[in-house]
Design an enzyme around this catalytic site. Structure first.
Site, PDB file in Angstrom:
ATOM      1  N   GLY A  89     -27.387  21.709   9.112  1.00  0.00           N
ATOM      2  CA  GLY A  89     -28.585  21.614   8.272  1.00  0.00           C
ATOM      3  C   GLY A  89     -28.654  20.247   7.617  1.00  0.00           C
ATOM      4  N   ARG A 155     -28.509  22.759  15.177  1.00  0.00           N
ATOM      5  CA  ARG A 155     -27.415  23.723  15.157  1.00  0.00           C
ATOM      6  C   ARG A 155     -27.238  24.235  16.580  1.00  0.00           C
ATOM      7  NH1 ARG A 155     -26.057  25.039   9.951  1.00  0.00           N
ATOM      8  NH2 ARG A 155     -27.727  25.015   8.392  1.00  0.00           N
ATOM      9  N   GLY A 180     -20.956  20.041   8.601  1.00  0.00           N
ATOM     10  CA  GLY A 180     -20.231  21.088   7.887  1.00  0.00           C
ATOM     11  C   GLY A 180     -19.277  21.827   8.814  1.00  0.00           C
ATOM     12  N   ASP A 181     -18.948  23.074   8.476  1.00  0.00           N
ATOM     13  CA  ASP A 181     -17.878  23.760   9.208  1.00  0.00           C
ATOM     14  C   ASP A 181     -18.182  23.922  10.701  1.00  0.00           C
ATOM     15  OD1 ASP A 181     -19.829  25.566   8.237  1.00  0.00           O
ATOM     16  OD2 ASP A 181     -18.537  27.248   8.743  1.00  0.00           O
ATOM     17  N   THR A 183     -20.050  21.956  12.652  1.00  0.00           N
ATOM     18  CA  THR A 183     -19.906  20.627  13.256  1.00  0.00           C
ATOM     19  C   THR A 183     -18.440  20.270  13.400  1.00  0.00           C
ATOM     20  OG1 THR A 183     -21.838  20.027  11.960  1.00  0.00           O
ATOM     21  CG2 THR A 183     -20.623  18.213  12.976  1.00  0.00           C
ATOM     22  N   THR A 209     -22.097  19.049   3.644  1.00  0.00           N
ATOM     23  CA  THR A 209     -22.873  20.288   3.479  1.00  0.00           C
ATOM     24  C   THR A 209     -23.166  20.501   2.001  1.00  0.00           C
ATOM     25  OG1 THR A 209     -22.769  22.725   3.450  1.00  0.00           O
ATOM     26  CG2 THR A 209     -20.670  21.591   3.703  1.00  0.00           C
ATOM     27  N   ASP A 211     -23.355  23.218   0.713  1.00  0.00           N
ATOM     28  CA  ASP A 211     -22.616  24.420   0.278  1.00  0.00           C
ATOM     29  C   ASP A 211     -21.237  24.093  -0.290  1.00  0.00           C
ATOM     30  OD1 ASP A 211     -24.778  25.759   1.195  1.00  0.00           O
ATOM     31  OD2 ASP A 211     -23.763  26.858   2.791  1.00  0.00           O
ATOM     32  N   ARG A 256     -24.479  29.979   1.631  1.00  0.00           N
ATOM     33  CA  ARG A 256     -24.409  31.103   2.555  1.00  0.00           C
ATOM     34  C   ARG A 256     -23.202  31.991   2.301  1.00  0.00           C
ATOM     35  NH1 ARG A 256     -25.777  28.702   7.717  1.00  0.00           N
ATOM     36  NH2 ARG A 256     -23.778  27.706   7.405  1.00  0.00           N
ATOM     37  N   TYR A 366     -35.434  24.577   0.711  1.00  0.00           N
ATOM     38  CA  TYR A 366     -34.996  23.334   1.339  1.00  0.00           C
ATOM     39  C   TYR A 366     -35.199  22.105   0.454  1.00  0.00           C
ATOM     40  CZ  TYR A 366     -34.638  26.183   5.495  1.00  0.00           C
ATOM     41  OH  TYR A 366     -34.265  27.153   6.379  1.00  0.00           O
TER      42      TYR A 366
HETATM   43  O1  F6P Z   1     -25.196  25.209   5.554  1.00  0.00           O
HETATM   44  C1  F6P Z   1     -25.978  24.642   4.571  1.00  0.00           C
HETATM   45  C2  F6P Z   1     -27.227  25.440   4.324  1.00  0.00           C
HETATM   46  O2  F6P Z   1     -28.039  24.679   3.507  1.00  0.00           O
HETATM   47  C3  F6P Z   1     -26.961  26.826   3.764  1.00  0.00           C
HETATM   48  O3  F6P Z   1     -26.860  26.852   2.380  1.00  0.00           O
HETATM   49  C4  F6P Z   1     -28.144  27.609   4.269  1.00  0.00           C
HETATM   50  O4  F6P Z   1     -27.853  28.970   4.425  1.00  0.00           O
HETATM   51  C5  F6P Z   1     -28.397  27.003   5.587  1.00  0.00           C
HETATM   52  O5  F6P Z   1     -27.953  25.668   5.508  1.00  0.00           O
HETATM   53  C6  F6P Z   1     -29.832  27.079   6.015  1.00  0.00           C
HETATM   54  O6  F6P Z   1     -30.097  26.103   6.998  1.00  0.00           O
HETATM   55  P1  F6P Z   1     -31.114  26.205   8.215  1.00  0.00           P
HETATM   56  O7  F6P Z   1     -32.295  26.990   7.782  1.00  0.00           O
HETATM   57  O8  F6P Z   1     -31.410  24.786   8.539  1.00  0.00           O
HETATM   58  O9  F6P Z   1     -30.369  26.860   9.339  1.00  0.00           O
END
Ligand code: F6P
Length: 443
Positions: A89, A155, A180-181, A183, A209, A211, A256, A366
């Site tokens: 993200g 993703r 993040g995790d 990746t 990230t 998060d 998340r 977002y």
């Molecule tokens: O992983 C980061 C994050 O911002 C989370 O907090 C959220 O759940 C997720 O990405 C949502 O991302 P997307 O809608 O782009 O998949």
């Protein structure tokens, strides 16, 4: 203050190296003391991974390799080919890191071949590939003023051998993976496949990230900025709540599996009465449940502010939520949105009791992650980018560059992807949240 995490599992902290370093660093640094210039970092310099489990015991803390410029390089800068990929993200600061990597490589190491992979690992996969973009100082000059990623993100899982085939075909020497995790697991798998083939390609990860849930890492890039914007949403909810009779401000924030954004924004705002995170179970009903607790709060103070992390209501709204292309649950999808669910439950509760309330629901969604990096994140991104370049040029591979207890260090990707960092409900960080909100266990 340190954000708590669960006790460390047994990890292998040795950093993989591609081989002997036959090239001198172009840096005018020294290894001798007292020369009034900063020093090269020696591979033996360490950073304690976690001192807590060893407090009061004879055993020594596990040491991670310290990040920083090395005196000798594995790669010959003049002929080194570099690729950068940004995945997952969006997050504030991605462009800052890309820019710092490019400038450090170009100006300090004199590397001339740098490309950006388009739209994450998708752009590296030969089946979905787009031509990479050439990167140099001119291209990245102003990108740190913008949110998002100039390279694009995506993703999703890709066949690792295809990704490595492409890296080999492109004669890539170094891959920087910013994410993040998901990746970082991808980067770990790419590194493992490269090692299996015995190819001299360095893979270096950079933790990104909002998060803040990457294991061992003090702070992932983008987290601070996201918290700053999340605080604005909470402040707005507080204004709304205090301007109405029995006003309730309800804010849903991203996060998340870990509630760091909700918890830190709660601490930053200091106006929150109930902070709900995935790590700490809560109930809606019963004398000590959330609904009765809000009722008591309204009776005492006439308003209430509630912050809820998107992942904390999995048990309330059902585990079978939609999944994103990487297999992560989408808690904000229709039918599994904890914010919408709580809004309905609170309104229903007070309607049934014939208590008039005014509830304002804010979901900044977002907006907290598409903005440009704030000052703190900009500094972090720059330091991460430069240290990642030092690691890669010295032939370190399968490595995450991160700040650990205030010092930049090399964490093996295998270790960093063993799990997720989560709030420790028994730790000092969560205790601060409880002291700030005054909430009691909602069970
Ligand atoms: O992983 C980061 C994050 O911002 C989370 O907090 C959220 O759940 C997720 O990405 C949502 O991302 P997307 O809608 O782009 O998949």
């Amino acid at each position: 203050m340190r954000m708590s995490e669960k006790p460390v599992v047994q990890i292998d902290h040795a950093i993989h190296s591609l081989g002997p370093c036959n090239y001198p660093s172009p840096f005018p640094l020294t290894t001798r003391a007292g020369l009034r210039t900063t020093h090269f970092v020696h591979d033996r310099a360490g950073v304690a991974l976690d001192s807590a489990p060893w407090e009061g015991s004879e055993a020594k803390p596990l040491l991670l390799e310290r990040a920083g410029p090395r005196e000798r390089l594995f790669f010959n800068p003049g002929v080194t080919r570099v690729a950068i990929v940004t995945c997952g993200g969006l997050c504030p600061g991605i462009n800052n890191v890309v820019r710092s990597i490019v400038l450090e490589l170009s100006y300090r190491y004199r590397v001339q071949s740098i490309v950006g992979i388009r739209f994450g690992y998708e752009g590296l996969d030969p089946t979905t590939r787009l031509p990479p973009v050439e990167l140099g100082p001119e291209v990245v000059n102003r990108i740190h003023k913008e949110g998002g990623s100039i390279l694009g993100v995506s993703r999703g899982k890709h066949e690792v051998s295809r990704l490595v085939d492409q890296l080999v075909q492109d004669k890539t020497d170094i891959l920087f993976a910013i994410g993040g995790d998901g990746t970082l697991r991808g980067a770990r798998d790419i590194h493992q496949e490269i090692s299996r083939r015995g190819a001299p390609i360095a893979v270096v990860g950079i933790p990104k990230t909002i998060d803040n849930d990457v294991l061992f890492v003090d702070k992932t890039l983008g987290f601070d900025t996201a918290v700053e914007f999340a605080r604005e949403a909470i402040d707005a909810a507080h204004v709304e709540a205090t301007s109405a009779r029995n006003g309730i401000g309800l804010v849903k924030l991203m996060g998340r599996d870990s509630g760091f954004i909700a918890a830190s924004a709660t601490l930053a705002s200091d106006e929150v009465n109930f902070c709900l995170v995935p790590e700490v179970p809560f109930r809606l009903d019963g004398d000590f449940g959330l609904l009765a607790s809000i009722e008591r709060r309204l009776a005492q103070r006439g308003h209430a502010v509630i912050v809820v992390a998107e992942g904390c209501g999995a048990a309330l709204v059902g585990q079978d939520s939609e999944r994103d292309p990487s297999g992560n649950p989408r808690y904000s999808s229709l039918g599994s949105d904890i914010g919408v669910h709580l809004r309905g439950a609170i309104q229903e509760y007070f309607n049934s009791k014939k208590v008039q309330t005014t509830l304002k629901y804010i979901d900044p969604s977002y907006m907290i992650r598409s903005v440009r990096a704030n000052a703190t994140d900009s500094i972090l991104c720059d330091e991460l980018g430069r240290n990642a370049v030092h690691a890669a040029m010295a032939g370190k591979t399968g490595v995450l560059v991160a700040r650990i207890h205030g010092t930049f260090a090399h964490v093996p990707l295998e270790a960093a992807t063993l799990g997720r960092k989560r709030i420790d409900p028994d730790g000092e960080y969560w205790r601060s949240v409880l002291e700030s909100t005054g909430q009691t266990p909602l069970i």
